[in-house]
Design a protein around this motif. Sequence first.
Motif, PDB file in Angstrom:
ATOM      1  N   ASN A 278      56.166  50.061  77.442  1.00  7.99           N
ATOM      2  CA  ASN A 278      55.058  49.566  78.263  1.00  7.99           C
ATOM      3  C   ASN A 278      53.806  50.390  77.995  1.00  7.99           C
ATOM      4  O   ASN A 278      53.074  50.786  78.904  1.00  7.99           O
ATOM      5  N   LEU A 279      53.534  50.609  76.728  1.00  3.71           N
ATOM      6  CA  LEU A 279      52.539  51.585  76.294  1.00  3.71           C
ATOM      7  C   LEU A 279      51.269  50.898  75.815  1.00  3.71           C
ATOM      8  O   LEU A 279      51.313  49.898  75.101  1.00  3.71           O
ATOM      9  N   GLN A 280      50.141  51.464  76.207  1.00  3.34           N
ATOM     10  CA  GLN A 280      48.838  51.019  75.718  1.00  3.34           C
ATOM     11  C   GLN A 280      48.138  52.213  75.080  1.00  3.34           C
ATOM     12  O   GLN A 280      47.487  53.008  75.759  1.00  3.34           O
ATOM     13  N   GLN A 281      48.319  52.375  73.783  1.00  2.00           N
ATOM     14  CA  GLN A 281      47.670  53.423  73.005  1.00  2.00           C
ATOM     15  C   GLN A 281      47.462  52.898  71.588  1.00  2.00           C
ATOM     16  O   GLN A 281      48.129  51.945  71.174  1.00  2.00           O
ATOM     17  N   ALA A 282      46.540  53.534  70.873  1.00  2.00           N
ATOM     18  CA  ALA A 282      46.384  53.221  69.456  1.00  2.00           C
ATOM     19  C   ALA A 282      47.583  53.765  68.694  1.00  2.00           C
ATOM     20  O   ALA A 282      48.140  54.810  69.046  1.00  2.00           O
ATOM     21  N   ILE A 283      48.003  53.053  67.667  1.00  2.00           N
ATOM     22  CA  ILE A 283      49.078  53.566  66.829  1.00  2.00           C
ATOM     23  C   ILE A 283      48.534  54.746  66.019  1.00  2.00           C
ATOM     24  O   ILE A 283      47.316  54.901  65.886  1.00  2.00           O
ATOM     25  N   PRO A 284      49.393  55.620  65.489  1.00  2.00           N
ATOM     26  CA  PRO A 284      48.883  56.774  64.730  1.00  2.00           C
ATOM     27  C   PRO A 284      47.933  56.358  63.614  1.00  2.00           C
ATOM     28  O   PRO A 284      48.252  55.483  62.801  1.00  2.00           O
ATOM     29  N   ALA A 285      46.754  56.974  63.582  1.00  2.00           N
ATOM     30  CA  ALA A 285      45.743  56.630  62.579  1.00  2.00           C
ATOM     31  C   ALA A 285      46.259  56.875  61.168  1.00  2.00           C
ATOM     32  O   ALA A 285      45.829  56.214  60.212  1.00  2.00           O
ATOM     33  N   TYR A 286      47.175  57.803  61.034  1.00  2.00           N
ATOM     34  CA  TYR A 286      47.777  58.105  59.734  1.00  2.00           C
ATOM     35  C   TYR A 286      48.366  56.856  59.089  1.00  2.00           C
ATOM     36  O   TYR A 286      48.348  56.706  57.860  1.00  2.00           O
TER      37      TYR A 286
END
Length: 472
Positions: free
Chosen positions: A342-350
Amino acid sequence: MAIPGIKDVILTLLFSVLVSSGLAGSVSAQSADQPPVEVAATDVGLDEATGGDSVSEADAQALTEPVPEAEEKQAYGFLQSHSVFSKVLDEERRYKVYLPASYYAKPDYNYPVLYLVDGDYNFLSIAAMVENLAKGNNPLIPEMIVVGISAKGIASYRNNMQPSLPLGKGGDADDFLSFIQDELKAEIRQHYRSSGFDILEGQSIGGLFVVNSLLTNSDSFSAYIAISPMMWWESYRMEGKVEDYLKKIKAPTKKLYLSLANEPRMGVYGLVEQLDRHRPPAVDWDFKHFSQENHDSVTLPALRHALKDLFAGWYISYKDLAAYENFDAVRNHYQGYLQRFNLQQAIPAYTYKALMHQYPKEEKAEKAASLYLQTTQHLPLSLIDLRNHLAALAIKEKEYDKAGELLQASFKENANDFSVQQAISKWHRAQRQWDEAEEAASNALALAKQQLQRDWMIAILEDELAEIRERK
């Protein structure tokens, strides 16, 4: 890194269409718990960058207003201390809160919450470890909030951690769990952007509390971490209850992490044996023996192991990324991952950087357009990171107009993101527009300070600003 054909392919297929279509708009409003931050001032030269596109009156005003200095930092600190009155316990209880580095910079994000029942003892060391696992280009876990529950002395703490026994003996662990579940969680969710994925951690007698919480109320948390739990309590009394408790635990499946240091007679192997024998379908359990650690030193390695395993898949190594057939598969992986927590974050930019590096030269422009389209539609919180990376690639090829369009889109979406201002500064710097580069770098630094970025990031931004001033 060359991007052959970027002018013809990306500009034609992508930027002039998507940027003007509104698909890359902001996904949600500013949260009430974010510190007051004014729109950052920067002259990004948008008319030149976008071929004469007009700038709105609001944007024009934003370009001329200075960024105010951060006010009352303590009130919005990333290490906080609060109290709440518990009706269940009939007393005031204090708790501490750690907020991740992105908390004030990314108002659309939410976060898992790690609750520490022995929060006075380990709060700072655990918060630092969580930040270390989640920072940088290659984060091993998503960013999360840490809540440390303060004790009211040793006797009170031990009473809170011990299960109740017949004839009024034992402790008030059931009431203490009700306090966390019904009162403290409600307090956290009211004032902070919790994702609803909650983790309970405890060590020694706190580990006993964690195990008891899972067995008596498995719906209270999403995951349980019991570090060297004191299963020998009351002559191994819990061992006789485990079998009955395991039968009562129902789906959805809960994750239990058990660990043990180099200590005998903790009773942990008895619990492991019962879990192994009965294999409850609603408990996905993991046990690790840290034979080189003692009862005090085991905390961080055991918790690190548990968090890395619980959030496995957040970071995909360069080697593993090559095994994905295309970005559709990568995107599906992260969409499922975000939904599971249930997460709202950007995925790793890497991830984007590694993907672009792997694509053959002749496919880079087409792949960049595909990445942009899919990210816009399915992973909108990752758009700024992707735009920054594509803009950096375009700058390297001296495609300044294309980089400008990307940064224009990010600026309109969130001018208060310090990384956007930093990217704009680099764009001006590449064109030797030193005054504009200095202004954007100053804005990036001011915003980063307002949003309580860590010292290492502040130092980077200060160094970039100083270098620009030296070159002017």
